[in-house]
Scaffold this active site. Structure first.
Site, mmCIF file in Angstrom:
data_model
loop_
_atom_site.group_PDB
_atom_site.id
_atom_site.type_symbol
_atom_site.label_atom_id
_atom_site.label_comp_id
_atom_site.label_asym_id
_atom_site.label_seq_id
_atom_site.Cartn_x
_atom_site.Cartn_y
_atom_site.Cartn_z
ATOM 1 N N SER A 1 4.633 -5.732 3.234
ATOM 2 C CA SER A 1 3.265 -5.805 3.749
ATOM 3 C C SER A 1 2.362 -6.578 2.774
ATOM 4 O O SER A 1 2.552 -7.772 2.572
ATOM 5 C CB SER A 1 2.743 -4.399 4.047
ATOM 6 O OG SER A 1 1.516 -4.447 4.754
ATOM 7 N N LEU A 2 1.410 -5.911 2.135
ATOM 8 C CA LEU A 2 0.532 -6.575 1.158
ATOM 9 C C LEU A 2 1.346 -7.316 0.092
ATOM 10 O O LEU A 2 0.962 -8.402 -0.354
ATOM 11 C CB LEU A 2 -0.364 -5.506 0.526
ATOM 12 C CG LEU A 2 -1.346 -5.805 -0.602
ATOM 13 C CD1 LEU A 2 -0.726 -5.830 -1.965
ATOM 14 C CD2 LEU A 2 -2.142 -7.071 -0.359
ATOM 15 N N HIS B 1 -0.212 -2.558 11.144
ATOM 16 C CA HIS B 1 0.985 -3.152 11.755
ATOM 17 C C HIS B 1 1.208 -2.673 13.190
ATOM 18 O O HIS B 1 2.315 -2.305 13.571
ATOM 19 C CB HIS B 1 2.220 -2.896 10.882
ATOM 20 C CG HIS B 1 2.093 -3.477 9.514
ATOM 21 N ND1 HIS B 1 2.091 -4.835 9.285
ATOM 22 C CD2 HIS B 1 1.907 -2.888 8.301
ATOM 23 C CE1 HIS B 1 1.918 -5.060 7.988
ATOM 24 N NE2 HIS B 1 1.800 -3.897 7.376
ATOM 25 N N ARG C 1 -8.375 -9.620 3.934
ATOM 26 C CA ARG C 1 -7.421 -8.831 4.727
ATOM 27 C C ARG C 1 -7.743 -7.343 4.618
ATOM 28 O O ARG C 1 -7.785 -6.620 5.611
ATOM 29 C CB ARG C 1 -6.000 -9.115 4.226
ATOM 30 C CG ARG C 1 -4.880 -8.383 4.966
ATOM 31 C CD ARG C 1 -3.565 -8.754 4.294
ATOM 32 N NE ARG C 1 -2.386 -8.262 4.978
ATOM 33 C CZ ARG C 1 -1.751 -7.135 4.711
ATOM 34 N NH1 ARG C 1 -2.241 -6.325 3.768
ATOM 35 N NH2 ARG C 1 -0.654 -6.781 5.362
ATOM 36 N N GLN D 1 1.554 -10.957 10.606
ATOM 37 C CA GLN D 1 2.014 -9.786 9.843
ATOM 38 C C GLN D 1 1.086 -8.583 10.012
ATOM 39 O O GLN D 1 1.526 -7.439 9.975
ATOM 40 C CB GLN D 1 2.127 -10.186 8.366
ATOM 41 C CG GLN D 1 2.898 -9.198 7.525
ATOM 42 C CD GLN D 1 2.244 -8.976 6.178
ATOM 43 O OE1 GLN D 1 1.038 -8.734 6.091
ATOM 44 N NE2 GLN D 1 3.029 -9.031 5.129
ATOM 45 N N GLN E 1 0.825 -1.210 0.000
ATOM 46 C CA GLN E 1 0.000 0.000 0.000
ATOM 47 C C GLN E 1 0.859 1.259 0.000
ATOM 48 O O GLN E 1 1.850 1.338 0.719
ATOM 49 C CB GLN E 1 -0.909 -0.003 1.231
ATOM 50 C CG GLN E 1 -2.364 0.007 0.833
ATOM 51 C CD GLN E 1 -3.298 -0.217 2.004
ATOM 52 O OE1 GLN E 1 -3.248 -1.244 2.637
ATOM 53 N NE2 GLN E 1 -4.144 0.744 2.285
#
Length: 288
Positions: free
Chosen positions: A87-88, A193, A112, A241, A9
């Site tokens: 991340s993603l 996060h 998610r 995560q 992102q």
């Protein structure tokens, strides 16, 4: 050796994936069916500015990253030695390593994004000029106990995460510090996060039970541990995560220690390429 890295992102932009949707029509149709809307229209036209809303951003980036990877593999016929994603982007790394197929990855990412978007009133900000230890020390000294370190993107680029008002307070504090070169609030509505994602993590953990994963065919570097995924703990690591910090600097450092390593960013933009350049530069400046 070569590592392919996949962005997360923040790398989304209108127009991304142009040409790919027609080239990979079957997968694009599959994506439309899973999502219930046109992924091509979302990425190319960005109706209602949906591309910047988490529940849309995550599937869009996953699809564009995945199609970019498939095109690269088909055109160049070179497979990477390692893969990693921010991340993603880690879902694309797992897809590239054949841990799951395109459809499974998209179903996971859609869920998610939905779960993370439901937890609002959060904020994030990037602090430039301080390392992780200095940021943690400042948060402790100024009693900002409700703010977490979300990403260690480069040695002196740390992202903090928490409730919106706490992030604003923290940003004001960091702006007064002489070592800080910039504080940049991120365009997100959630405290990603961080501990504020605990509920999303728990629900996602439940959702993961229904899926089957295969052992990765290429080592996938985990954001949570900055080392390769182990098959037994794949689902647990993916769930973790969501509410753990992204150890991007440590992940790249781990790969650099493997010997001569080249990195190629697969997907829109060059955010990760810039971060890797900074990590390498800092490593070169370190006394040996």
């Amino acid at each position: 050796m070569i590592t392919y890295v996949f962005p997360g992102q923040g790398s989304q932009k209108q127009g991304m994936g142009s040409g790919l949707f027609d080239e990979f029509k079957e997968l694009t149709d599959q994506a439309d069916e899973i999502l219930g809307y046109s992924i091509k229209r979302l990425c190319l036209e960005n109706p209602y500015s949906n591309l910047n809303k988490t529940q849309f951003t995550q599937p869009a980036l996953y699809v564009v990253n995945a199609l970019s990877y498939l095109k690269k593999i088909r055109d160049e016929e070179v497979k990477p030695d390692f893969v990693a994603g921010h991340s993603l982007g880690e879902y694309n790394a797992l897809f590239a390593a054949e841990a799951f197929d395109f459809e499974t990855g998209l179903q996971l990412v859609r869920k998610r994004g939905e779960l993370m978007s439901l937890i609002s009133n959060g904020g994030m900000a990037a602090v430039m000029g301080l390392n992780e230890e200095q940021v943690a020390k400042a948060l402790k000294e100024y009693h900002l106990h409700d703010v977490d370190i979300a990403n260690v993107n480069a040695p002196y680029q740390i992202v903090i995460s928490g409730k919106k008002d706490e992030i604003e307070k923290a940003a004001s504090l960091f702006e007064t510090m002489t070592e800080v070169t910039m504080v940049l609030p991120l365009n997100v509505s959630g405290a990603f996060h961080s501990r504020y994602m605990n509920k999303a993590k728990e629900e996602f953990e439940e959702f993961l039970h229904a899926f089957y994963f295969s052992p990765p065919s290429i080592p996938v570097i985990s954001n949570v541990y900055a080392k390769p995924y182990t098959y037994e703990f794949m689902k647990q690591t993916l769930a973790d995560q969501i509410n753990h910090s992204v150890k991007w600097t440590d992940s790249i450092s781990y790969l650099m220690k493997k010997g001569h390593m080249e990195f190629e960013e697969v997907g829109p933009g060059n955010v990760l390429t810039g971060l890797i350049h900074r990590i390498k530069k800092d490593a070169e400046a370190m006394p040996r």
